[in-house]
Design an enzyme around this catalytic site. Structure first.
Site, PDB file in Angstrom:
ATOM      1  N   SER A 109       0.823  -1.184   0.000  1.00 10.40           N
ATOM      2  CA  SER A 109       0.000   0.000   0.000  1.00 10.40           C
ATOM      3  C   SER A 109       0.870   1.252   0.000  1.00 10.40           C
ATOM      4  O   SER A 109       1.750   1.398  -0.837  1.00 10.40           O
ATOM      5  CB  SER A 109      -0.928  -0.068   1.215  1.00 10.40           C
ATOM      6  OG  SER A 109      -2.046   0.729   1.039  1.00 10.40           O
ATOM      7  N   ASP A 157      -8.325  -3.966  -6.838  1.00  9.58           N
ATOM      8  CA  ASP A 157      -7.888  -3.407  -5.555  1.00  9.58           C
ATOM      9  C   ASP A 157      -8.646  -2.102  -5.312  1.00  9.58           C
ATOM     10  O   ASP A 157      -8.634  -1.212  -6.155  1.00  9.58           O
ATOM     11  CB  ASP A 157      -6.381  -3.141  -5.600  1.00  9.58           C
ATOM     12  CG  ASP A 157      -5.792  -2.786  -4.240  1.00  9.58           C
ATOM     13  OD1 ASP A 157      -6.397  -1.953  -3.525  1.00  9.58           O
ATOM     14  OD2 ASP A 157      -4.718  -3.314  -3.918  1.00  9.58           O
ATOM     15  N   HIS A 176      -7.318  -5.810  -1.288  1.00  6.79           N
ATOM     16  CA  HIS A 176      -6.186  -4.885  -1.238  1.00  6.79           C
ATOM     17  C   HIS A 176      -4.887  -5.635  -1.012  1.00  6.79           C
ATOM     18  O   HIS A 176      -4.736  -6.326   0.003  1.00  6.79           O
ATOM     19  CB  HIS A 176      -6.423  -3.875  -0.118  1.00  6.79           C
ATOM     20  CG  HIS A 176      -5.357  -2.835  -0.006  1.00  6.79           C
ATOM     21  ND1 HIS A 176      -4.768  -2.247  -1.097  1.00  6.79           N
ATOM     22  CD2 HIS A 176      -4.747  -2.286   1.083  1.00  6.79           C
ATOM     23  CE1 HIS A 176      -3.864  -1.375  -0.693  1.00  6.79           C
ATOM     24  NE2 HIS A 176      -3.826  -1.396   0.616  1.00  6.79           N
TER      25      HIS A 176
END
Length: 530
Positions: free
Chosen positions: A244, A470, A498
């Site tokens: 991320s 995502d 994710h």
């Protein structure tokens, strides 16, 4: 949190840390892979970054004399948190003036199980910005691939401003409760005024509680801290796994120190070339894509409370949000569920398919008048404890994002003008995410960063992992970052949720593990399915 391109101007990567830990550390299922470049469009950018974004320039090779004392520190690792080791070290608050104030950073490690064949340290970051890598590594160490565990010391460094590393501090628990409940889809001037007041209160509290620290928690500074730690653990090259926002941190390191890059995996990639408005809008589209996948799956199930088609599910969600906006729902606690919290609860469930069943149940009870389950999902997103306290995740998130990029909007009028564009990207979350982006307009410190591309010329192969659906880091971002990096290798997971490594794809896991353990980077354009 209303600012944060990465934890999503309130919604984005760390994926509520508890979910991200699950996503990053569960066993995968058998899958296959195919090679070949994806044809997916890159919204808001070209294949190699947004037009006009200047390249990030590397720092001079070698250790500057002014930083020699920091690079020469000796780490003292002490037993902590069961069978882990912890340490602290110093870095300058301001790298431009390293002789002034210094701050303390905290790190944790789990040493390699096969020291005789140890490859070095693997620095890990779960995202955010604001996610605690110290906490993350404790979970990752228990579920990591055995080969990775035997070959690497798993190391977590809480970035400056985060967790145990001289943290940014802002609101108390009760004030944070009030902040998360504020209406983020204002219908009139009174509600706009309330939202602005909440954003201003948040910013003022951070300045009062954290002082000059909030002006020195940028991603560039955090990347420079990582190079200090690389030297202190004795590694010539930095081996790194970032998820991320952690991909932005890792890519920034690669851009600043290309010659120091070892084996680097960036999973759930952020596109550094986008300005904050484009990033927020694109991210809204990512959540819309994830919602569509959930709604289509829900419509096939007997326990779906939203009807029997994707379209009907969307209509019923909109109706539920409007109902809660008009009259917040009661819960099993003394708190009520506002529309803002309900939206956060739904968003939380988009981070992982493992939460889709929980969301169906929460929507069922919400439609019956009980907001307790959606409130629990919202609290999980913010990592709110049962005692009403919050970690500093959202405080650091706002501080980092407001430094890294100029505010997307100067005032409410600018947001109102942009709402239709955001709603075009996301019918269900666009309006929310436009208004969430207002927070940095009131931040007390001016941004020090700007949109840029990252080439990292001369770096070893860098594996960029993107998931096609995502929600928090749209797949287009992974394509763009991989194209920007001179040595980027795009590895695609055709699936939901994710991030990808360690979740559901044996294909992804095998490709990453081969790279981490043997240096064999996957062919650019490799694709994996479930």
């Amino acid at each position: 949190m209303r600012a944060g391109q990465y934890r999503s101007r309130r919604f984005a990567p760390v994926a509520a840390l508890a979910v991200l830990l699950l996503a990053g550390c569960t066993a995968g299922s058998t899958t296959g892979s195919t090679a070949g470049a994806s044809s997916d469009a890159v919204s808001g950018s070209t294949a190699a970054g947004a037009p006009g974004a200047a390249p990030l320039q590397p720092l001079p090779a070698g250790t500057p004399a002014a930083l020699a004392t920091y690079y020469a520190q000796k780490l003292s690792w002490q037993n902590c948190r069961g069978d882990f080791e912890c340490t602290t070290f110093k870095v300058p608050l301001d790298y431009e003036h390293p002789d002034r104030r210094e701050i303390t950073l905290s790190a944790i490690r789990k040493t390699a199980t096969d020291p005789a064949h140890r490859l070095g340290s693997l620095l890990m970051n779960p995202g955010g910005p604001g996610g605690s890598a110290v906490d993350y590594v404790q979970n990752a160490a228990r579920a990591a691939d055995p080969g990775v565990r035997s070959s690497y010391d798993l190391v977590g460094l809480d970035p400056r401003g985060v967790g145990e590393s001289t943290p940014v501090s802002c609101l108390s628990g009760p004030r944070m409760d009030a902040y998360t409940a504020v209406d983020i889809t204002p219908d009139d001037q009174a509600e706009i005024d309330a939202l602005v007041a909440a954003d201003k209160e948040f910013a003022a509290a951070c300045q009062q509680e954290s002082g000059e620290l909030i002006g020195h928690v940028s991603t560039v500074e955090a990347a420079r801290d990582m190079d200090v730690l690389r030297a202190l653990v004795g590694d010539a090259k930095l081996n790194y796994l970032g998820k991320s926002y952690g991909t932005f941190l890792g890519a920034t390191y690669a851009g600043l120190f290309p010659g120091n890059v070892g084996r680097m995996v960036l999973d759930g990639a952020v596109d550094p070339s986008l300005d904050s408005r484009a990033g927020n809008r694109t991210q809204a589209g990512g959540f819309e894509t994830a919602w569509a996948a959930f709604a289509a799956d829900c419509a096939k199930r007997d326990d779906c409370p939203l009807g029997r088609s994707e379209k009907e599910a969307g209509q019923q969600l909109t109706a539920l949000f409007r109902q809660i906006d008009a009259k917040p729902l009661g819960t099993e606690s003394d708190r009520v569920l506002t529309e803002s919290m309900a939206t956060t609860g739904v968003i939380q469930a988009m981070y992982s398919e493992s939460l889709w069943h929980t969301l169906r149940e929460a929507l069922t009870t919400a439609k019956a008048g009980d907001g307790s389950a959606l409130l629990r999902l919202s609290d999980d997103y913010y990592e709110r404890s049962s005692d009403g306290s919050y970690p500093n995740l959202m405080f650091a998130n706002m501080a980092v994002n407001c430094l890294d990029l100029p505010a997307p909007f100067a005032d409410p009028a600018a947001v109102q003008q942009a709402v239709p564009d955001f709603e075009q990207a996301s019918a269900h979350f666009g309006r929310d995410m436009a208004w969430m982006a207002l927070g940095c307009a009131y931040w007390p410190t001016k941004a020090t960063g700007a949109p840029h591309t990252i080439r990292a010329a001369g770096a070893s192969p860098i594996v960029v992992v993107g998931t096609t659906r995502d929600p928090a880091t749209p797949y287009a971002w992974a394509k763009s970052l991989a194209a920007q990096l001179e040595s980027g290798r795009l590895l695609t997971y055709d699936g939901d949720g994710h991030t990808a490594y360690g979740r559901r794809s044996t294909c992804i896991d095998n490709a990453v593990n081969r790279y981490l353990l043997g240096g064999e980077a996957p062919a650019n354009g490799t694709r994996c399915a479930k």
